[in-house]
Design a protein around this motif. Structure first.
Motif: not given
Length: 346
Positions: A108-109, A102, A100, A80, A84, A105
């Motif tokens: 988000e990516l 979770t 990742t 992660y 990122k 995460q």
């Protein structure tokens, strides 16, 4: 040529450096990154890499190279933050599985990659083998009609086969089953709805956490998948992709893939068995870029052409496979209660 840097040169990362990257001709390596001086020294001495191409940090590599692709081959907990930062720096990214730790995460990516206009891919290498490619094509053509039930068995005996990650949390579901879960989605071209999973640790096992499990997984088109897997099975070893029996209305598709073990290897196998007839083996076409070379070649091609091929394991697509892992772990923690994928995936 796609100019690339590799981040993470440890045990598995070095395998990428030595065995994977050199086999993809469209990749031009312009940097290698690791905080360990021993790791960078190893690629220099054993692979002949120019010391000028080795860096102690990602930011340093970004300043001194013109790469467009980051190959992230680090330990899972580093995925992660490193991915990122790679996206923030403007790189396209290929990252090892699990994507990742979770779903949050991962989402988000995926969002960051879209915002940056970059390609984010998870290296689900088992997709790039003759048998699952053929099985997916047969299912897409409804060769034997509507799919009914899929049975998958995976058997290994860790203590006698060189397994060493005895203290890894969820050594089966998170580390190994991610491959099988991803193949389910790829071959069936369908998404899971809910599942029931139980895991256990047999007496005398050196594992600190559960190495054995069984799950029943329901997919949106009605297919039920029965999955049994273990790192503590003393029976005949299966190929890494497991042994698959796919039962449809008018016949069955049997297949196995990645059959290598202790310097012995065998070909991928696909057998068709029409209802009440004898099984017929299929001749499989070779894959030009198999396994991990297939994932690396795939992202290089997407970067060069902008065309996304069928079966491409993007970060967004891989959220579905990660959700299967997380849901199976959640169900097992509840003693096998039926658990909806949506509870995890959102």
């Amino acid at each position: 040529m796609v100019k690339a840097i590799q981040i993470g040169l440890g045990h598995w990362g070095f395998s990428w450096s030595k065995e994977v990257i050199p086999k993809v001709p469209t990749i031009e390596m312009v940097g290698y990154v690791d905080t360990s001086l021993d790791a960078t020294a190893r690629v220099q001495t054993e692979l002949g890499i120019d010391p000028k191409l080795c860096f102690a940090s990602l930011d340093e590599a970004a300043k001194h190279t013109d790469a467009v692709l980051a190959i992230c081959t680090l330990r899972t907990e580093a995925h992660y933050p490193v991915v990122k930062r790679c996206l923030e720096l403007g790189y396209n990214v290929i990252v090892e599985k699990p994507f990742t730790t979770t779903i949050a995460q991962g989402k988000e990516l995926v969002a960051l990659a879209k915002a940056q206009g970059k390609v984010l891919m998870v290296s689900q290498n088992y997709r790039h083998q003759p048998a699952p490619i053929t099985a997916a094509e047969l299912i897409a053509k409804t060769t034997f009609g509507a799919m009914n039930m899929v049975s998958i068995d995976f058997r290994r005996h860790g203590p006698s086969q060189g397994y060493r990650y005895w203290d890894m949390p969820d050594p089966l579901l998170a580390d190994m089953s991610i491959h099988h879960f991803d193949l389910m989605r790829y071959v069936l071209n369908d998404e899971p709805v809910r599942l029931s999973c139980r895991t256990w640790n047999p007496p005398g096992s050196p594992f600190h956490f559960h190495p054995s499990g069984a799950a029943l997984i329901e997919f949106s088109k009605g297919t039920m998948v029965s999955y049994r897997a273990s790192w503590m099975n003393s029976g005949p070893v299966t190929p890494w992709a497991g042994e698959w029996v796919m039962d449809a209305a008018e016949g069955q598709i049997h297949w196995t893939s990645r059959d290598h073990f202790r310097e012995k290897s065998g070909p991928d196998i696909v057998t068709l068995q029409k209802l009440d007839e004898k099984p017929t083996p299929l001749k499989l076409d070779a894959v030009k870029f198999p396994d991990r070379t297939g994932t690396l070649n795939a992202i290089a091609s997407v970067i060069e052409t902008g065309k996304v091929p069928v079966g491409f394991s993007s970060g967004e697509d891989n959220l579905g496979s990660l959700a299967l892992v997380q849901t199976s772990i959640l169900s097992a923690s509840r003693g096998g209660d039926w658990t909806e994928i949506s509870e995890v995936l959102g």
